[in-house]
Design a protein around this motif. Structure first.
Motif, PDB file in Angstrom:
ATOM      1  N   SER A 173       0.874  -1.178   0.000  1.00 24.13           N
ATOM      2  CA  SER A 173       0.000   0.000   0.000  1.00 24.13           C
ATOM      3  C   SER A 173       0.906   1.222   0.000  1.00 24.13           C
ATOM      4  CB  SER A 173      -0.907   0.023   1.244  1.00 24.13           C
ATOM      5  OG  SER A 173      -0.160   0.351   2.408  1.00 24.13           O
ATOM      6  N   ILE A 174       0.338   2.386  -0.119  1.00 24.39           N
ATOM      7  CA  ILE A 174       1.157   3.601  -0.129  1.00 24.39           C
ATOM      8  C   ILE A 174       1.992   3.713   1.145  1.00 24.39           C
ATOM      9  CG2 ILE A 174       1.133   6.130  -0.238  1.00 24.39           C
ATOM     10  CD1 ILE A 174      -1.465   5.967  -1.781  1.00 24.39           C
ATOM     11  N   VAL A 175       1.477   3.207   2.259  1.00 22.34           N
ATOM     12  CA  VAL A 175       2.206   3.323   3.520  1.00 22.34           C
ATOM     13  C   VAL A 175       2.938   2.034   3.897  1.00 22.34           C
ATOM     14  CG1 VAL A 175       0.608   5.083   4.356  1.00 22.34           C
ATOM     15  CG2 VAL A 175       0.204   2.698   4.945  1.00 22.34           C
ATOM     16  N   HIS A 176       2.959   1.051   3.004  1.00 21.97           N
ATOM     17  CA  HIS A 176       3.722  -0.174   3.220  1.00 21.97           C
ATOM     18  C   HIS A 176       4.442  -0.502   1.921  1.00 21.97           C
ATOM     19  CE1 HIS A 176       4.673  -4.041   5.181  1.00 21.97           C
ATOM     20  NE2 HIS A 176       4.658  -4.496   3.947  1.00 21.97           N
ATOM     21  N   THR A 177       5.668  -0.002   1.798  1.00 18.54           N
ATOM     22  CA  THR A 177       6.371  -0.061   0.507  1.00 18.54           C
ATOM     23  C   THR A 177       7.793  -0.628   0.580  1.00 18.54           C
ATOM     24  OG1 THR A 177       7.065   2.240   0.855  1.00 18.54           O
ATOM     25  CG2 THR A 177       5.072   1.880  -0.445  1.00 18.54           C
ATOM     26  N   GLU A 234      -0.672  13.667   6.354  1.00 20.46           N
ATOM     27  CA  GLU A 234      -0.058  14.148   5.113  1.00 20.46           C
ATOM     28  C   GLU A 234      -0.502  13.343   3.903  1.00 20.46           C
ATOM     29  OE1 GLU A 234       4.138  14.692   5.267  1.00 20.46           O
ATOM     30  OE2 GLU A 234       4.080  15.761   7.181  1.00 20.46           O
ATOM     31  N   VAL A 235      -0.467  12.041   4.022  1.00 19.96           N
ATOM     32  CA  VAL A 235      -0.851  11.229   2.870  1.00 19.96           C
ATOM     33  C   VAL A 235      -2.344  11.362   2.598  1.00 19.96           C
ATOM     34  CG1 VAL A 235      -1.292   9.069   4.126  1.00 19.96           C
ATOM     35  CG2 VAL A 235      -0.531   8.994   1.754  1.00 19.96           C
ATOM     36  N   ASN A 236      -3.147  11.513   3.643  1.00 22.06           N
ATOM     37  CA  ASN A 236      -4.582  11.690   3.426  1.00 22.06           C
ATOM     38  C   ASN A 236      -4.901  13.040   2.799  1.00 22.06           C
ATOM     39  OD1 ASN A 236      -6.461   9.426   4.355  1.00 22.06           O
ATOM     40  ND2 ASN A 236      -4.976   9.483   6.020  1.00 22.06           N
ATOM     41  N   ALA A 237      -4.138  14.056   3.157  1.00 22.48           N
ATOM     42  CA  ALA A 237      -4.337  15.371   2.528  1.00 22.48           C
ATOM     43  C   ALA A 237      -4.026  15.299   1.038  1.00 22.48           C
ATOM     44  CB  ALA A 237      -3.452  16.408   3.205  1.00 22.48           C
ATOM     45  N   GLU A 295       4.637  12.261  -5.316  1.00 28.18           N
ATOM     46  CA  GLU A 295       4.093  13.098  -4.246  1.00 28.18           C
ATOM     47  C   GLU A 295       3.381  12.246  -3.203  1.00 28.18           C
ATOM     48  OE1 GLU A 295       3.290  17.364  -6.581  1.00 28.18           O
ATOM     49  OE2 GLU A 295       1.679  15.863  -6.401  1.00 28.18           O
ATOM     50  N   LEU A 296       2.647  11.255  -3.651  1.00 24.07           N
ATOM     51  CA  LEU A 296       1.970  10.350  -2.717  1.00 24.07           C
ATOM     52  C   LEU A 296       2.982   9.506  -1.939  1.00 24.07           C
ATOM     53  CD1 LEU A 296      -1.047   9.227  -4.900  1.00 24.07           C
ATOM     54  CD2 LEU A 296      -1.216  10.285  -2.645  1.00 24.07           C
ATOM     55  N   TYR A 297       3.992   9.034  -2.614  1.00 24.49           N
ATOM     56  CA  TYR A 297       5.033   8.238  -1.959  1.00 24.49           C
ATOM     57  C   TYR A 297       5.704   9.038  -0.849  1.00 24.49           C
ATOM     58  CZ  TYR A 297       9.315   5.455  -1.429  1.00 24.49           C
ATOM     59  OH  TYR A 297      10.367   4.706  -0.924  1.00 24.49           O
ATOM     60  N   LEU A 298       6.021  10.301  -1.138  1.00 25.34           N
ATOM     61  CA  LEU A 298       6.667  11.159  -0.151  1.00 25.34           C
ATOM     62  C   LEU A 298       5.721  11.557   0.972  1.00 25.34           C
ATOM     63  CD1 LEU A 298       8.669  13.430  -2.633  1.00 25.34           C
ATOM     64  CD2 LEU A 298       9.610  11.680  -1.100  1.00 25.34           C
ATOM     65  N   ALA A 299       4.460  11.775   0.629  1.00 26.11           N
ATOM     66  CA  ALA A 299       3.463  12.153   1.634  1.00 26.11           C
ATOM     67  C   ALA A 299       3.239  11.036   2.647  1.00 26.11           C
ATOM     68  CB  ALA A 299       2.147  12.512   0.955  1.00 26.11           C
ATOM     69  N   ALA A 300       3.564   9.812   2.274  1.00 19.81           N
ATOM     70  CA  ALA A 300       3.412   8.673   3.180  1.00 19.81           C
ATOM     71  C   ALA A 300       4.551   8.592   4.179  1.00 19.81           C
ATOM     72  CB  ALA A 300       3.324   7.378   2.383  1.00 19.81           C
TER      73      ALA A 300
END
Length: 305
Positions: A173-177, A234-237, A295-300
């Protein structure tokens, strides 16, 4: 919905699949609506396991659609085996018994793809090969794969198997990479540089094995959803920003992020909510730019070198 082929097989499916772990919580009518809704939006691979609901999820599934030949032709059924009473068992006897049980509960003559659920340290690959050959020659299983295995574990099986492994189910997932992080941090001394999976993503790409991403909305080891979770602001924003920009939900963006990867990864979503699945399915029509993906990867909370 866009279509993909699993591994190097002829098995063509929608690029998003439905995980049926929670189907045992539904009654026949509710489950029927979930399955019909999935087919309507192009989700036609249904992922099961013999342990989901202790077998009840498979039973509810087949009863909900009054399984028959006409219905069976509209879908692809995948199930998993190898977890037994909290332990792992890849013995020939257990694999064959598990498949017989799934066939009976699903009320079908064959499984499109059978996966070994979690690695068994006591695996005897010769036994697995014998089981797979028996199942293939009898027509009870058409294709095979694994779940949560690293490259050397697959290579050990491949030494004896006559059939190709077409799928490896892995948490992403975006937060498990972790399977992505190490590729950014080659020869560095930071924590993301640690290769935890023997470069499984690259191995699967090199060997035409489709990665199926399980728990695409979860953080930790199924600790709960990160989408809409205040602990991940951050990732949700960023998810919400892109969702508003593209006219979809934040969950669709989370799936689009996985689909954007060139490895042709197939997310396995486990929602039993019809409206949410319809919203998620729209991810198939979204094309994130390279910048939006990063951007999503970094926001996570990830960092680039």
């Amino acid at each position: 919905m866009k279509r993909i082929k699993l591994g190097n097989s002829e098995l063509e499916v929608g690029e998003i699949s439905l995980g049926c772990m929670r189907m045992n919580e539904l009654d026949k009518k509710e489950a029927g609506y979930v399955i019909e809704n999935a087919l309507d939006v192009g989700v036609d691979l249904f992922d099961h396991a013999d342990i989901y609901g202790k077998g009840k999820s498979e039973e509810v599934f087949s009863n909900a659609i009054d399984m028959n030949d006409d219905v069976r032709e509209k879908m692809k059924l995948q199930t998993k085996c190898g977890i037994r009473e909290g332990l792992f068992d890849f013995s020939k006897e257990h694999i064959l018994e598990s498949v017989e049980g799934s066939l009976r509960r699903l009320k079908t003559d064959y499984i499109d793809s059978l996966l070994l659920h979690r690695p068994d340290a006591l695996v005897e690959p010769e036994e697995v090969a014998e089981a797979f050959t028996t199942l293939k020659e009898s027509g009870k299983v058409r294709h095979f794969g694994v779940s949560n295995q690293n490259p050397m574990q697959m290579e050990l099986l491949n030494k004896y198997l006559k059939q190709d492994l077409i799928v490896n189910q892995l948490q992403l997932s975006i937060v498990h990479t972790p399977m992505i992080d190490a590729g950014f941090n080659v020869n560095m001394q930071n924590d993301p540089a640690v290769v935890r999976d023997s470069n499984v993503l690259e191995y699967c790409r090199l060997n035409d094995i489709t990665v199926q991403a399980w728990s695409p909305f979860q953080h930790g080891m199924i600790e709960g959803p990160f989408v809409g979770n205040k602990e991940f602001p951050e990732v949700n924003a960023k998810l919400q920003e892109l969702a508003e920009k593209k006219g979809v939900t934040d969950s669709a963006i989370a799936i689009a992020w996985i689909l954007r990867h060139p490895a042709t990864i197939q997310p396995v979503v486990g929602t039993m909510n019809q409206e949410r699945l319809r919203d998620i399915a729209k991810a198939s029509d979204i094309e994130l730019t390279r910048k939006e993906w990063y951007e999503l990867y970094l926001a996570a909370g990830n960092e680039l070198p």
